[in-house]
Design a protein around this motif. Structure first.
Motif, PDB file in Angstrom:
ATOM      1  N   ARG A   1       0.833  -1.213   0.000  1.00 17.93           N
ATOM      2  CA  ARG A   1       0.000   0.000   0.000  1.00 17.93           C
ATOM      3  C   ARG A   1       0.861   1.255   0.000  1.00 17.93           C
ATOM      4  O   ARG A   1       0.579   2.218  -0.719  1.00 17.93           O
ATOM      5  CB  ARG A   1      -0.920   0.005   1.224  1.00 17.93           C
ATOM      6  N   GLU A   2       1.918   1.251   0.805  1.00 16.11           N
ATOM      7  CA  GLU A   2       2.797   2.409   0.856  1.00 16.11           C
ATOM      8  C   GLU A   2       3.467   2.639  -0.492  1.00 16.11           C
ATOM      9  O   GLU A   2       3.659   3.786  -0.918  1.00 16.11           O
ATOM     10  CB  GLU A   2       3.858   2.204   1.948  1.00 16.11           C
ATOM     11  N   MET A   3       3.797   1.549  -1.179  1.00 17.88           N
ATOM     12  CA  MET A   3       4.404   1.666  -2.491  1.00 17.88           C
ATOM     13  C   MET A   3       3.438   2.309  -3.487  1.00 17.88           C
ATOM     14  O   MET A   3       3.846   3.100  -4.345  1.00 17.88           O
ATOM     15  CB  MET A   3       4.834   0.298  -3.010  1.00 17.88           C
ATOM     16  N   LEU A   4       2.144   1.987  -3.362  1.00 16.34           N
ATOM     17  CA  LEU A   4       1.145   2.599  -4.238  1.00 16.34           C
ATOM     18  C   LEU A   4       1.115   4.114  -4.058  1.00 16.34           C
ATOM     19  O   LEU A   4       1.102   4.869  -5.033  1.00 16.34           O
ATOM     20  CB  LEU A   4      -0.242   2.011  -3.948  1.00 16.34           C
ATOM     21  N   TYR A   5       1.085   4.548  -2.808  1.00 22.02           N
ATOM     22  CA  TYR A   5       1.049   5.982  -2.535  1.00 22.02           C
ATOM     23  C   TYR A   5       2.334   6.668  -3.003  1.00 22.02           C
ATOM     24  O   TYR A   5       2.293   7.773  -3.549  1.00 22.02           O
ATOM     25  CB  TYR A   5       0.825   6.226  -1.035  1.00 22.02           C
TER      26      TYR A   5
END
Length: 204
Positions: free
Chosen positions: A188-192
């Motif tokens: 998820r952090e990579m998406l942001y």
């Protein structure tokens, strides 16, 4: 007046019951496999009862579709308080992704599930969908006017932004990000972070 109000309330309650049942059935077994009869069986009423409230399955789907977009639009509008349009654009993108990540079933219904769009085309305006996209357009327009992003065609840029975040969320919702073999919170952090990098490339 009391009788009229009671009847209106009962009518709305029945509509809500149908919508709630249809939503769960669409999400569980797909649009094509859900029929009016199946919805009627689920709420323990006859199909004829449902036809008193909706003309067909397409109309039911349209109402659910609009409700979901209305929820998304309300979340996006919370960023009206952000004066800087570029910062507001960043917040919109993150909120859009957060909505999809936290509501994968609704996101699937809104953007990925194959279902007839004829009902939407028949309406004079796609009210909820146009509101959400319109907010993106107005935010980007302010970014261009204030020289916060590189000069480019407004609508092309809007499609680029929407397509980018939609692609990220769709891959996540359909569990294609598993190819990274990363913990979910790291994914998820990579998406942001990917969206932040995309915005950096837009910035002047």
């Amino acid at each position: 007046m009391a009788i009229k109000e009671r009847k209106e309330r009962e009518k709305q309650e029945m509509r809500n019951l149908i919508i709630e049942s249809a939503t769960q059935l669409f999400l569980k077994q797909g649009y094509d496999k859900t029929s009016i009869r199946i919805i009627a069986d689920d709420i323990e009423y006859s199909p004829a009862t449902i036809y008193l409230y909706f003309k067909d399955k397409d109309e039911i789907f349209y109402v659910i579709h609009e409700n979901a977009f209305d929820i998304l639009d309300k979340e996006l509008r919370k960023h009206d308080v952000i004066a800087d349009p570029f910062e507001r654009l960043a917040a919109l993108g993150r909120t859009y992704m957060q909505f999809g990540i936290q509501n994968p079933d609704y996101y699937d219904l809104m953007f990925i599930m194959r279902a007839p769009m004829q009902q939407i085309r028949n309406e004079e305006k796609w009210k909820a969908g146009e509101c959400a996209f319109g907010y993106l357009i107005s935010t980007l327009e302010a970014c261009l006017e204030q020289d916060r992003i590189r000069k480019a065609d407004l609508h092309v840029t809007a499609i680029q932004v929407w397509s980018f975040v939609h692609g990220l969320v769709s891959l996540y919702v359909r569990e294609r990000m598993c190819i990274l073999m990363m913990p979910d919170d790291a994914t998820r952090e990579m998406l942001y972070n990917s969206f932040d990098l995309f915005l950096a490339n837009l910035k002047k």
